[in-house]
Design a protein around this motif. Structure first.
Motif, short mmCIF file in Angstrom:
data_model
loop_
_atom_site.label_atom_id
_atom_site.label_comp_id
_atom_site.label_asym_id
_atom_site.label_seq_id
_atom_site.Cartn_x
_atom_site.Cartn_y
_atom_site.Cartn_z
N VAL A 252 6.62 -73.08 -8.39
CA VAL A 252 7.85 -73.87 -9.60
C VAL A 252 9.13 -73.74 -9.19
O VAL A 252 9.89 -74.84 -9.86
N LEU A 253 9.63 -72.60 -8.79
CA LEU A 253 10.94 -72.75 -8.43
C LEU A 253 11.60 -73.92 -7.75
O LEU A 253 12.51 -74.77 -7.87
N ALA B 35 11.10 -74.45 -16.15
CA ALA B 35 10.57 -74.10 -14.84
C ALA B 35 10.77 -73.21 -15.00
O ALA B 35 10.82 -72.02 -14.57
N MET C 194 5.37 -68.59 -8.13
CA MET C 194 6.15 -68.66 -8.50
C MET C 194 8.17 -69.46 -7.65
O MET C 194 8.56 -70.22 -7.38
N ALA D 44 8.62 -69.63 -14.15
CA ALA D 44 8.68 -68.47 -13.54
C ALA D 44 9.30 -67.10 -13.57
O ALA D 44 8.31 -66.06 -12.97
N GLN D 45 9.48 -66.90 -14.84
CA GLN D 45 9.77 -65.65 -15.52
C GLN D 45 8.50 -65.06 -16.12
O GLN D 45 8.51 -64.20 -15.39
N ASN E 188 11.50 -77.05 -9.53
CA ASN E 188 12.45 -76.87 -10.68
C ASN E 188 13.91 -77.62 -9.17
O ASN E 188 13.79 -78.17 -9.94
#
Length: 147
Positions: free
Chosen positions: A10-11, A28, A7, A32-33, A14
């Protein structure tokens, strides 16, 4: 634990693409969610196994070991009931997602089927762990040695 690293990755991608390269990627935040949802849903059973869930220690600390085991067995019944209700709802929701190819309403438009299957699996694991804890607490309350 590795899902948190994924996560963060990914962030981070982003943030770099949006702020430095000025190329926003629309998937993204939702990804992440989804990763975070999988993390806490699958982490529930592991947290139960380790005994890391929060308890109200107002009265619990004053009980003897057998009293604590009785209280845990009593409250495990409610946890199992709650998890069975969640499981019924999650199976229904997953069946709906599969039948109608449910997608999230966003620019990315991802399928909801994978996260709903993960939700069912996580609830099943947590239910199995709760049933296991119930029988262990019941044995402890009876004074039987742990196995």
């Amino acid at each position: 634990m590795y899902l948190i690293v994924a996560m963060i990755g990914v962030l981070l991608v982003n943030a770099i693409t949006r702020n430095i390269l000025n190329i926003p990627i629309h998937w993204a935040i939702e990804m992440a969610q989804f990763i975070l949802a999988a993390y806490y849903i699958c982490g529930g059973a592991y947290s139960l196994q380790l005994g890391d869930h929060v308890r109200m220690d107002l009265l619990y600390d004053r009980f003897s070991e057998k009293g604590k085991a009785r209280m845990d067995a009593f409250t495990s019944f409610f946890l199992v009931f709650y998890l069975v209700c969640l499981l019924i709802g999650s199976i229904s929701s997953t069946a709906y997602a599969i039948k109608y190819d449910q997608r999230n309403f966003s620019m990315w438009n991802p399928s909801m089927i994978p996260i709903k299957i993960i939700m069912v699996a996580g609830i099943v694991l947590m239910l199995l762990q709760a049933v296991s804890m119930f029988f262990k607490d019941l044995a402890k309350a009876r004074g039987e040695p742990p196995q």
